[in-house]
Write an enzyme that holds these catalytic residues in place. Structure first.
Site, PDB file in Angstrom:
ATOM      1  N   HIS B 156       0.837  -1.197   0.000  1.00 35.61           N
ATOM      2  CA  HIS B 156       0.000   0.000   0.000  1.00 35.61           C
ATOM      3  C   HIS B 156       0.876   1.253   0.000  1.00 35.61           C
ATOM      4  CE1 HIS B 156      -3.216  -2.800   1.257  1.00 35.61           C
ATOM      5  NE2 HIS B 156      -4.030  -1.905   0.723  1.00 35.61           N
ATOM      6  N   LYS B 160       0.173   4.801   4.628  1.00 35.64           N
ATOM      7  CA  LYS B 160      -0.730   3.882   5.340  1.00 35.64           C
ATOM      8  C   LYS B 160       0.033   3.271   6.508  1.00 35.64           C
ATOM      9  CE  LYS B 160      -3.584  -0.277   4.757  1.00 35.64           C
ATOM     10  NZ  LYS B 160      -4.870   0.202   5.265  1.00 35.64           N
TER      11      LYS B 160
END
Lengths: 256, 256, 256, 256
Positions: B156, B160
């Protein structure tokens, strides 16, 4: 489980390796077309100490009596399409058969089907568990997202000439034109990689199978043999072997 | 199909985009926590010409009458766990609910379950079709090759912070310790990628899901809403939505 | 660094976004073919508060004086091949040019080359840093293992009709027949992926570039603009931008 | 080119296979620690017909005279760190050395450096061409995009316990903390895969190396040996072997 093996080429030897390693089964004999290694033990030819898998040549045995003289529970066939002429004798001796042959003619397929009236025969042109899972999973995914674009990329060693038969089979089962939707990459020494790509507007799903060695065929054959050992006469497919594990799914698939 | 949407944050807007695009459904209203955009149409806020999705704030409406005054077939919830307090009113008005909330407390989950006695509720913390397929397919694969090593790699965007909740859920369902078997890669602006790797001695199988945009949530919600629209009161899961498509499988899964 | 932008289509807007975000440069103006948005600020059209990038239409300005009245250090061109007719005026005003146009005719290329006698021009049909790195790295790898098999797989959204121009350029530079060695996969909404596979007997090397959004073009243009800002008149390529770094690196490596 | 090989374990045998296959070189002898196979030819032990590579045990030879009695151009070392005590004798006999040992102690490294005053020694803990290319290319890419996030994912067979030494080396050279930035996946029988991921906001670049078999070490050793055969006394690295090519390339690029 007593096992007989037909074929002792590159793949046949890799399969024999796996059969020799498996503690739950015993390689009784190997039946091959040529007379090379005839009279030796497969285990010794492959550099192992034990004496398993005495090698016979089809040229030297009497098929009518062979399967009764040398009884096995399952015969695993990795030889060639021609060997199908032995199936009637094997079936007569109540030997179950796992056939991993990829290119039977329509006539040969009829011979195989005829034999399956007398014994349980599992027929699968690519017997690795992974490839058959890919096949099942991608057919399942297609029912969920029928509008997705689907492409198949297969990678193999540079000297492999034809399109992967496995990729062709996947394309067929997914209703894809193989000329348009299979991309064949040929480089170096890649053993074998198949990737099925499902594309939606906002997400991509990839199902990937990578072969590390040909021994995967042996593991698949063993997996299939164990499943087949409790089956009655009839013709079975690898999809069914996996379907059973998934519960009621086989029934649904059969009726669809 | 008349649809009401709860939540109008980053994901809520992406979902609204998909609902506006879909010819088979109509976005009746948007219900959100703050009063921002209140009184405007979602379609206009998103730069489309039509007038769909009048925006209301929970602060300004009377929940007891809202769902009867503004009837919809399905309410889709992409807001936050707190909104569960609206479910009783919605259920009372026979509005079916698709909840895509990821972190209900045990108490909130009880509220949701209670509401499901009066209406059909589908609850799924990750509602994209692809991720749910991955979940189903990997559980299926695990039944076929229970001895395989399984690892999860999720990638990701760099900012994040937590481990992907989706990866945690996959690990849980596969019986994997999430600390040991999830590998979290954080680089640049990757929207979201989940890869489940099954390793055998001679072959590797990879199931990969790549998100292109958050609109995938809207497509998943629509898919779920259509499925739910014919269901009676009860609590349903995304696995069931996909399971139904796969035939008898749901039954098998339920009993397992 | 004062920057002028030619072109305000889908890519032009994404590039403007990046220019507006960069603290080291200022978007002075946008020059576009049609009169749409003419007189507005690009920053406002893109939903930002500041007033940067007043928009002009080529139809309404006097090119002979435009570049002197509205001085910039660098002009970045993401419009179309036709805009090359502005280069002489820009060059005359000592404006350096970054051209990211992909399909100049031979005549247009001559016009560009002529302008490069008076100013520094960097010309690159694909200006993302990543793709140019892939190009450089794969040419380098080919000199190390000239006997390796090389294949290119490119994946894009389903509606993209032609073979990727970037893939064609990579094939050309590696001396590969593009019909035989480029595999074009078209599925769903994939923004853009290019993979160059080098295969040897016992190992495989893959160089992969994945686009997340068109803003990558803006980042590439900024990178190129900064490099070009200290250069004298002449025609430069993106390879040189990266190559310079490689040169410094080589020296550094030797001394380490 | 006459070659002597130290070490005849799993990797040593794979290297011997490659040396035997290469038409431009001849395997003169194999020197190994134990006396197993002593007096036999490596070519025969490996199942080839020719008589190449007579096997000696270090226990049975007089190192002071061995390298003069059995002259070779290059000695390739795939044995263990301890064998470094033979380097002085080899260097004295003007034998160039390719050392692919991964874990010398500081003292052993001093012994190696001392020997490099009398002969050309190339020292590289991972001698495959692909891994060294990955190392070079990723260092190069880091100079271009120093702000990119970088992560390393390495996959190996389930029984491999430690973090990949190659991954640690890549992390070191890229200035990455190995505990934070290396992700080790252990599943099934994966021979070896290293992936370096560079993440930017709008694009991702992946450099991937996949090992198919250990024979890759032999190819790397041959590549290095050919390069080393014209070098004077001194200590060289695999980076230099590839770097030289990069230098020639850079010049070539500028003139094109």
């Amino acid at each position: 489980m007593r096992i007989g093996l037909m074929g002792f080429g590159k793949t046949g030897k890799a399969v024999a390796e796996e059969l020799l390693k498996d503690s739950g089964s015993r390689l009784e004999w190997v039946l091959k077309s040529s007379t090379e290694h005839s009279g030796n033990y497969a285990s010794e030819v492959l550099g192992h100490g034990s004496r398993q898998g005495l090698i016979y040549s089809i040229q030297e045995v009497d098929l009518a009596t062979f399967f009764k003289k040398h009884p096995v529970d399952i015969m695993v066939d990795f030889s060639s399409a021609d060997s199908v002429h032995c199936y009637a004798s094997a079936a007569h001796a109540k030997v179950r058969i796992v056939s991993a042959i990829s290119n039977y003619s329509p006539y040969q397929l009829d011979v195989l089907k005829h034999a399956s009236r007398s014994t349980a025969i599992l027929y699968s042109p690519n017997i690795t568990i992974g490839i058959n899972f890919l096949l099942e999973a991608s057919k399942f995914l297609k029912t969920i997202i029928p509008h997705a674009d689907i492409e198949i990329v297969e990678e193999h060693f540079a000297t492999k000439k034809d399109i992967s038969g496995t990729a062709v089979r996947i394309a067929d089962q997914l209703g894809l034109n193989e000329r348009e939707h299979i991309h064949s990459v040929r480089v170096g020494g890649i053993v074998g990689k198949h990737e099925i790509i499902f594309g939606l507007e906002n997400q991509t799903i990839r199902l990937v199978h990578e072969s590390i060695s040909r021994n995967a065929f042996g593991q698949g054959a063993l997996y299939a043999a164990k499943w087949l050992s409790s089956k009655t006469a009839g013709l079975y497919t690898m999809e069914e072997v996996l379907g059973i594990n998934a519960g009621q799914r086989r029934t649904a698939l059969k009726s669809s």
